[in-house]
Motif scaffolding. Structure first.
Motif, PDB file in Angstrom:
ATOM      1  N   LEU A 201       0.817  -1.211   0.000  1.00 31.71           N
ATOM      2  CA  LEU A 201       0.000   0.000   0.000  1.00 31.71           C
ATOM      3  C   LEU A 201       0.852   1.262   0.000  1.00 31.71           C
ATOM      4  O   LEU A 201       0.421   2.302  -0.508  1.00 31.71           O
ATOM      5  CB  LEU A 201      -0.940  -0.019   1.201  1.00 31.71           C
ATOM      6  CG  LEU A 201      -1.896  -1.234   1.245  1.00 31.71           C
ATOM      7  CD1 LEU A 201      -2.814  -1.159   2.445  1.00 31.71           C
ATOM      8  CD2 LEU A 201      -2.707  -1.324  -0.053  1.00 31.71           C
ATOM      9  N   ALA A 202       2.061   1.194   0.554  1.00 33.72           N
ATOM     10  CA  ALA A 202       2.968   2.339   0.514  1.00 33.72           C
ATOM     11  C   ALA A 202       3.306   2.689  -0.938  1.00 33.72           C
ATOM     12  O   ALA A 202       3.314   3.867  -1.328  1.00 33.72           O
ATOM     13  CB  ALA A 202       4.235   2.046   1.306  1.00 33.72           C
ATOM     14  N   ASP A 203       3.572   1.663  -1.743  1.00 34.20           N
ATOM     15  CA  ASP A 203       3.883   1.904  -3.153  1.00 34.20           C
ATOM     16  C   ASP A 203       2.665   2.427  -3.901  1.00 34.20           C
ATOM     17  O   ASP A 203       2.780   3.294  -4.772  1.00 34.20           O
ATOM     18  CB  ASP A 203       4.371   0.605  -3.811  1.00 34.20           C
ATOM     19  CG  ASP A 203       5.701   0.136  -3.256  1.00 34.20           C
ATOM     20  OD1 ASP A 203       6.444   0.970  -2.727  1.00 34.20           O
ATOM     21  OD2 ASP A 203       5.998  -1.071  -3.360  1.00 34.20           O
ATOM     22  N   LEU A 204       1.498   1.895  -3.545  1.00 32.84           N
ATOM     23  CA  LEU A 204       0.265   2.333  -4.198  1.00 32.84           C
ATOM     24  C   LEU A 204       0.009   3.813  -3.924  1.00 32.84           C
ATOM     25  O   LEU A 204      -0.295   4.586  -4.833  1.00 32.84           O
ATOM     26  CB  LEU A 204      -0.903   1.481  -3.696  1.00 32.84           C
ATOM     27  CG  LEU A 204      -2.243   1.635  -4.430  1.00 32.84           C
ATOM     28  CD1 LEU A 204      -2.103   1.202  -5.885  1.00 32.84           C
ATOM     29  CD2 LEU A 204      -3.328   0.811  -3.734  1.00 32.84           C
ATOM     30  N   LEU A 205       0.162   4.221  -2.657  1.00 38.05           N
ATOM     31  CA  LEU A 205      -0.046   5.622  -2.279  1.00 38.05           C
ATOM     32  C   LEU A 205       0.970   6.524  -2.965  1.00 38.05           C
ATOM     33  O   LEU A 205       0.618   7.583  -3.505  1.00 38.05           O
ATOM     34  CB  LEU A 205       0.061   5.770  -0.762  1.00 38.05           C
ATOM     35  CG  LEU A 205      -0.132   7.188  -0.213  1.00 38.05           C
ATOM     36  CD1 LEU A 205      -1.580   7.637  -0.396  1.00 38.05           C
ATOM     37  CD2 LEU A 205       0.266   7.260   1.257  1.00 38.05           C
ATOM     38  N   THR A 206       2.233   6.112  -2.944  1.00 30.30           N
ATOM     39  CA  THR A 206       3.285   6.920  -3.560  1.00 30.30           C
ATOM     40  C   THR A 206       3.043   7.096  -5.057  1.00 30.30           C
ATOM     41  O   THR A 206       3.237   8.187  -5.610  1.00 30.30           O
ATOM     42  CB  THR A 206       4.656   6.270  -3.321  1.00 30.30           C
ATOM     43  OG1 THR A 206       4.894   6.163  -1.913  1.00 30.30           O
ATOM     44  CG2 THR A 206       5.771   7.083  -3.951  1.00 30.30           C
ATOM     45  N   GLY A 207       2.576   6.035  -5.702  1.00 24.82           N
ATOM     46  CA  GLY A 207       2.297   6.117  -7.132  1.00 24.82           C
ATOM     47  C   GLY A 207       1.166   7.075  -7.450  1.00 24.82           C
ATOM     48  O   GLY A 207       1.255   7.888  -8.377  1.00 24.82           O
ATOM     49  N   ILE A 208       0.077   6.985  -6.681  1.00 26.65           N
ATOM     50  CA  ILE A 208      -1.070   7.872  -6.908  1.00 26.65           C
ATOM     51  C   ILE A 208      -0.664   9.334  -6.717  1.00 26.65           C
ATOM     52  O   ILE A 208      -0.968  10.195  -7.553  1.00 26.65           O
ATOM     53  CB  ILE A 208      -2.227   7.513  -5.962  1.00 26.65           C
ATOM     54  CG1 ILE A 208      -2.799   6.134  -6.318  1.00 26.65           C
ATOM     55  CG2 ILE A 208      -3.320   8.576  -6.011  1.00 26.65           C
ATOM     56  CD1 ILE A 208      -3.816   5.609  -5.313  1.00 26.65           C
ATOM     57  N   ASN A 209       0.037   9.613  -5.617  1.00 26.28           N
ATOM     58  CA  ASN A 209       0.429  11.001  -5.350  1.00 26.28           C
ATOM     59  C   ASN A 209       1.460  11.505  -6.348  1.00 26.28           C
ATOM     60  O   ASN A 209       1.467  12.691  -6.701  1.00 26.28           O
ATOM     61  CB  ASN A 209       0.947  11.127  -3.915  1.00 26.28           C
ATOM     62  CG  ASN A 209      -0.181  11.131  -2.901  1.00 26.28           C
ATOM     63  OD1 ASN A 209      -1.303  11.534  -3.209  1.00 26.28           O
ATOM     64  ND2 ASN A 209       0.104  10.683  -1.687  1.00 26.28           N
ATOM     65  N   GLY A 210       2.313  10.612  -6.813  1.00 28.16           N
ATOM     66  CA  GLY A 210       3.276  11.012  -7.834  1.00 28.16           C
ATOM     67  C   GLY A 210       2.600  11.415  -9.130  1.00 28.16           C
ATOM     68  O   GLY A 210       2.981  12.405  -9.772  1.00 28.16           O
ATOM     69  N   VAL A 247     -10.781   7.192  -2.676  1.00 24.73           N
ATOM     70  CA  VAL A 247      -9.751   7.782  -3.527  1.00 24.73           C
ATOM     71  C   VAL A 247     -10.344   8.420  -4.788  1.00 24.73           C
ATOM     72  O   VAL A 247     -10.053   9.583  -5.108  1.00 24.73           O
ATOM     73  CB  VAL A 247      -8.686   6.732  -3.896  1.00 24.73           C
ATOM     74  CG1 VAL A 247      -7.683   7.320  -4.888  1.00 24.73           C
ATOM     75  CG2 VAL A 247      -7.972   6.241  -2.643  1.00 24.73           C
ATOM     76  N   TYR A 248     -11.169   7.663  -5.503  1.00 25.28           N
ATOM     77  CA  TYR A 248     -11.724   8.200  -6.752  1.00 25.28           C
ATOM     78  C   TYR A 248     -12.513   9.494  -6.541  1.00 25.28           C
ATOM     79  O   TYR A 248     -12.286  10.486  -7.261  1.00 25.28           O
ATOM     80  CB  TYR A 248     -12.594   7.156  -7.464  1.00 25.28           C
ATOM     81  CG  TYR A 248     -13.376   7.746  -8.610  1.00 25.28           C
ATOM     82  CD1 TYR A 248     -12.774   7.968  -9.847  1.00 25.28           C
ATOM     83  CD2 TYR A 248     -14.709   8.135  -8.445  1.00 25.28           C
ATOM     84  CE1 TYR A 248     -13.484   8.548 -10.895  1.00 25.28           C
ATOM     85  CE2 TYR A 248     -15.415   8.722  -9.486  1.00 25.28           C
ATOM     86  CZ  TYR A 248     -14.806   8.921 -10.708  1.00 25.28           C
ATOM     87  OH  TYR A 248     -15.497   9.514 -11.728  1.00 25.28           O
ATOM     88  N   LEU A 266      -5.464   7.718 -12.508  1.00 17.49           N
ATOM     89  CA  LEU A 266      -6.106   6.435 -12.174  1.00 17.49           C
ATOM     90  C   LEU A 266      -6.218   5.595 -13.442  1.00 17.49           C
ATOM     91  O   LEU A 266      -7.329   5.318 -13.929  1.00 17.49           O
ATOM     92  CB  LEU A 266      -7.491   6.682 -11.563  1.00 17.49           C
ATOM     93  CG  LEU A 266      -7.549   7.546 -10.303  1.00 17.49           C
ATOM     94  CD1 LEU A 266      -8.988   7.840  -9.910  1.00 17.49           C
ATOM     95  CD2 LEU A 266      -6.812   6.865  -9.143  1.00 17.49           C
ATOM     96  N   PRO A 267      -5.103   5.169 -14.006  1.00 16.47           N
ATOM     97  CA  PRO A 267      -5.140   4.471 -15.300  1.00 16.47           C
ATOM     98  C   PRO A 267      -5.902   3.154 -15.231  1.00 16.47           C
ATOM     99  O   PRO A 267      -5.806   2.400 -14.277  1.00 16.47           O
ATOM    100  CB  PRO A 267      -3.649   4.238 -15.605  1.00 16.47           C
ATOM    101  CG  PRO A 267      -2.973   4.264 -14.271  1.00 16.47           C
ATOM    102  CD  PRO A 267      -3.734   5.265 -13.453  1.00 16.47           C
TER     103      PRO A 267
END
Length: 322
Positions: A201-210, A247-248, A266-267
């Protein structure tokens, strides 16, 4: 305005430090970054030290007024048809603080018209104006003062209004503690899953915010860790619900429904109109939102085969190419 937070100081510990020296404090950050939780941690410790009635909680909202917070006329319950001047939350807290140190916690402080709500008190909550007599318009002959024992802790959602848009006088009277998204929380928070279906989930959050940053969204309008929090025993469905219901909608609000940018952030789950396609929302799609995990090397993977000539590297490679 104190904006920087030393790396080793958590928001609750920094808030305690500033409150102890007499500063008013606001915890600020995007939705879901733990501002209210941090405030309640501080409040819990305050109550443990000063007693159960030493913390007063209030939440500001667009209809909140000076009469609610400072003082105003209210119906007299003993004499129907008459009104009496009634102290608001701040003056009640000030009176209580003369008996015991009191913490006034103001959640969502920027949702009200803060300059109107505080009125003349914006001057007298300042550290060097405590115990200075003042008079209100409703009681021009009565001297009052804000005691040193009153401490104010607020929280502020920067998705509603950024710090820069706050009344300058208010900004001068508070110390601001930044609460940015914290991807490490998934590995450290009690009861939170670190990964779901192999997705960290850390990677998921970082990806979305990036990706939000990549389409021009400022750091005060990112996604906080709590919006992706899943119970330690959570399922894939729990994670998908977080994306669909937390999130959406937030990203849709940030991007004003801009379909092209939403498809970038959100691809795979947003159509050409910017609408969420629930049928396409799967964990396989979410896996594509984070970098692939590098496979661990097995024993001897870094060793050069004895029958193969070692390839030159670094300076040797540059020499061999000269």
């Amino acid at each position: 305005m104190a904006m920087a937070l030393l790396e080793h100081q958590s928001p609750p510990s920094e808030a305690r430090r500033l409150l102890a020296r007499g500063d008013n404090v606001i915890l600020f950050g995007p939705p879901g970054t733990g501002k209210s939780h941090a405030a309640q941690v501080v409040a819990g410790e305050w109550e443990a030290e000063h007693g159960a009635d030493s913390v007063i909680n209030v939440t500001f909202h667009p209809a909140y007024s000076y009469e609610d917070f400072i003082e105003g006329f209210r119906p007299d319950l003993k004499n129907p048809g008459q009104f009496i001047l009634t102290p608001g939350v701040l003056l009640q807290a000030a009176n209580h603080a003369r008996k015991t140190p009191t913490l006034l916690v103001i959640d969502e402080i920027n949702r009200a018209d803060v300059a109107k709500v505080f009125g003349e008190m914006i001057t007298y909550i300042e550290r060097d104006k405590r115990e200075v007599n003042f008079r209100t318009a409703q009681q021009p002959t009565v001297a009052q003062a804000i005691p040193e024992g009153l401490h104010i802790l607020g929280t502020m959602n920067t998705a509603d209004k950024s710090v820069s848009l706050l009344d300058v006088a208010l900004r001068r009277r508070f110390r601001f503690i930044d609460c940015p998204p914290d991807a490490t929380a998934f590995a450290t928070a009690d009861g939170w899953a670190e990964q779901v279906a192999g997705i960290y989930l850390a990677d998921l959050l970082t990806g979305i915010n990036g990706r939000l940053g990549g389409v021009g969204i400022a750091r005060d309008r990112l996604v906080g860790q709590a919006l992706l929090a899943v119970p330690a025993d959570g399922t894939e469905e729990d994670l998908l619900d977080r994306i669909q219901y937390d999130v959406y909608p937030l990203i849709d609000e940030y991007l004003f429904g801009d379909a092209e940018r939403m498809q970038t952030v959100l691809p795979g789950i947003v159509d050409s109109n910017g609408a969420l396609v629930v049928a396409d929302l799967t964990v396989d799609v979410l896996r594509g939102w984070v970098p692939e995990t590098v496979e661990e090397k097995g024993p001897g993977d870094d060793l050069t085969d004895e029958n193969e000539e070692a390839q030159p590297t670094g300076a040797e490679a540059k020499t061999s190419l000269a």
